[in-house]
Write a protein that holds these residues in place. Structure first.
Motif, PDB file in Angstrom:
ATOM      1  N   LEU A 194      42.890  41.290  43.230  1.00  0.00           N
ATOM      2  CA  LEU A 194      41.453  41.288  42.969  1.00  0.00           C
ATOM      3  C   LEU A 194      41.096  42.437  42.043  1.00  0.00           C
ATOM      4  O   LEU A 194      41.471  43.584  42.293  1.00  0.00           O
ATOM      5  N   LEU A 199      42.094  36.945  41.650  1.00  0.00           N
ATOM      6  CA  LEU A 199      40.694  36.830  42.031  1.00  0.00           C
ATOM      7  C   LEU A 199      39.900  37.691  41.055  1.00  0.00           C
ATOM      8  O   LEU A 199      39.938  38.927  41.126  1.00  0.00           O
ATOM      9  N   ALA A 244      35.759  34.999  47.070  1.00  0.00           N
ATOM     10  CA  ALA A 244      36.959  35.836  47.085  1.00  0.00           C
ATOM     11  C   ALA A 244      37.329  36.222  48.508  1.00  0.00           C
ATOM     12  O   ALA A 244      38.503  36.166  48.902  1.00  0.00           O
TER      13      ALA A 244
END
Length: 320
Positions: A9, A60, A127
């Motif tokens: 992420l 992500l 997410a």
């Protein structure tokens, strides 16, 4: 049972990179060479390294609705990264990183965050849901080139799912106390460590003190990267210095991302923490020996071959 994955992420960029003979001065046009358009960004780089080391990775992130998103995403798609967690920010440009590399391999970066900073509430929720649904034993890596509330929510989702978290606290001013307390491992460079702890990291002993202070804020594993390419590991009240070994430095771009990505892979594989830190140092060493970031990342054989040299130099330290 589904295989564990690395969830990455954070930032994904379109990189524009050149070589320059010296640092530019204000008001002066500086000639450059070796212009290259690349994919970059901290989260993208970590995902590429994970795939290169044989692990499935899911990105992500956010890109813009412009033509630069393919520059950022196409190499990731070819690498086999799962891009199902990448969303498009309408009316926003893809993040752009402009990189100038000096003859000694050091770099200067100007970053326009653009879509990296354009997360909506529903994107953060998606997410967090993806993290909560990840296979057992997966691991989340996070950087702070996205809004802090998105990163904090993702870390909380991972910990709620029982997943380990590797946090790259860059930029340090976006790090929240809860992120540190919930992260499994944190990987600051010297300036980030100083920003988080107030300790000027000018060597291994100072690195040990910065790591000790991070532990005091709830960090379980602190890997303070040193300017020379080594690091100080703090775990269970003990500091260990993993010194750098000589390599030819061509381009330092993406070396810190290689460190975080390799540390995450090693922890995902269940390696002992000290061995995992050595694995990360080895990956970052090798990442500086070629031009670019993702393009320079090493395979497993080269990393494993460097480990004995790094292990031979390990020594215990005390925080000052």
């Amino acid at each position: 049972m589904a295989r564990p994955i690395l969830l990455s992420l954070g930032s994904v960029n379109a990189d524009f990179q050149v070589r320059v003979p010296e640092a530019p001065d204000p008001g002066r046009t500086l000639p450059a060479t070796d212009f290259t358009r690349l994919s970059g960004g901290k989260a993208a780089n970590r995902a590429v390294l994970a795939c290169r080391l044989g692990h499935p990775a899911r990105l992500l992130a956010r890109v813009g609705d412009d033509d630069l998103r393919e520059q950022a995403l196409a190499p990731l798609r070819r690498a086999g990264i799962d891009l199902g967690g990448v969303s498009v920010a309408e009316g926003v440009a893809t993040a752009v990183s402009m990189i100038a590399v000096l003859p000694d391999g050091k770099k200067s970066i100007v970053l326009a965050g653009n879509a990296n900073d354009s997360w909506r509430q529903e994107d953060g929720e998606a997410a967090a849901a993806a993290i909560a649904a990840a296979p057992a034993g997966s691991l989340l890596t996070v950087d702070c080139e996205i809004p802090p509330d998105v990163a904090a929510r993702a870390i909380a989702a991972a910990r709620g799912r029982g997943l380990a978290v590797v946090l790259d606290p860059s930029p340090a001013d976006r790090v929240r106390d809860a992120m540190l307390a919930q992260a499994t491992a944190v990987t600051p460079n010297p300036s980030e460590a100083e920003g988080l702890t107030g300790v000027r990291v000018d060597g291994p002993e100072a690195g040990a003190e910065a790591a000790r202070r991070l532990a005091g804020r709830g960090v379980a594993i602190a890997c303070v990267k040193l300017q020379d390419g080594g690091c100080v590991l703090w775990q269970d009240g003990r500091a260990t210095h993993i010194p750098a070994v000589p390599v030819e430095v061509v381009d330092s771009t993406g070396a810190g991302d290689a460190f975080a990505g390799a540390l995450a892979v090693a922890l995902l594989e269940g390696r002992p923490v000290l061995e995992a830190a050595c694995f990360a140092v080895a990956a970052s060493h090798l990442a500086v020996t070629a031009f670019g970031s993702q393009e320079a990342y090493p395979g497993r054989d080269r990393i494993e071959a460097l480990l004995p040299r790094l292990a031979a130099g390990q020594r215990a330290l005390a925080g000052r």
